[in-house]
Design a protein around this motif. Structure first.
Motif: not given
Length: 97
Positions: A14, A57, A61, A89, A91-94
């Motif tokens: 990050t 994930r 965006s 950024e 990968a985001k956990v959704y």
């Protein structure tokens, strides 16, 4: 979309560019499915990944969309879906998808 095989990898920390790479293979290469997938991936956007462990994930965006490349090859034909990119950024956990 069902894929016969897929590998996703992400490396980096990050605050630095995160290298993200996807290689997936789709075996349903009917003309209707090929048209649907080519239309879907004609523009950059978000990619929702469903992992075998149940985790989900989202890569990309609105500010940093993903462009997925498609390539038809082989006999019987398969469609390769790939991307390799540096992202600011991870990968985001959704859980809401």
């Amino acid at each position: 979309m069902p894929v016969s095989s897929a590998e996703y990898g992400e490396t980096g920390e990050t605050g630095y560019p995160i290298e993200q790479e996807l290689e997936a293979v789709v075996t349903d290469t009917s003309s209707a499915e090929l048209n649907r997938l080519r239309t879907l991936f004609a523009e950059a956007g978000l990619v929702l990944l469903d992992f075998t462990n149940g985790e989900r994930r989202v890569v990309g965006s609105d500010e940093f969309p993903v462009q997925v490349n498609t390539e038809l090859s082989g006999t019987p034909a398969t469609l390769s879906l790939t991307f390799k990119r540096d992202s600011p950024e991870p990968a985001k956990v959704y859980s809401s998808f």
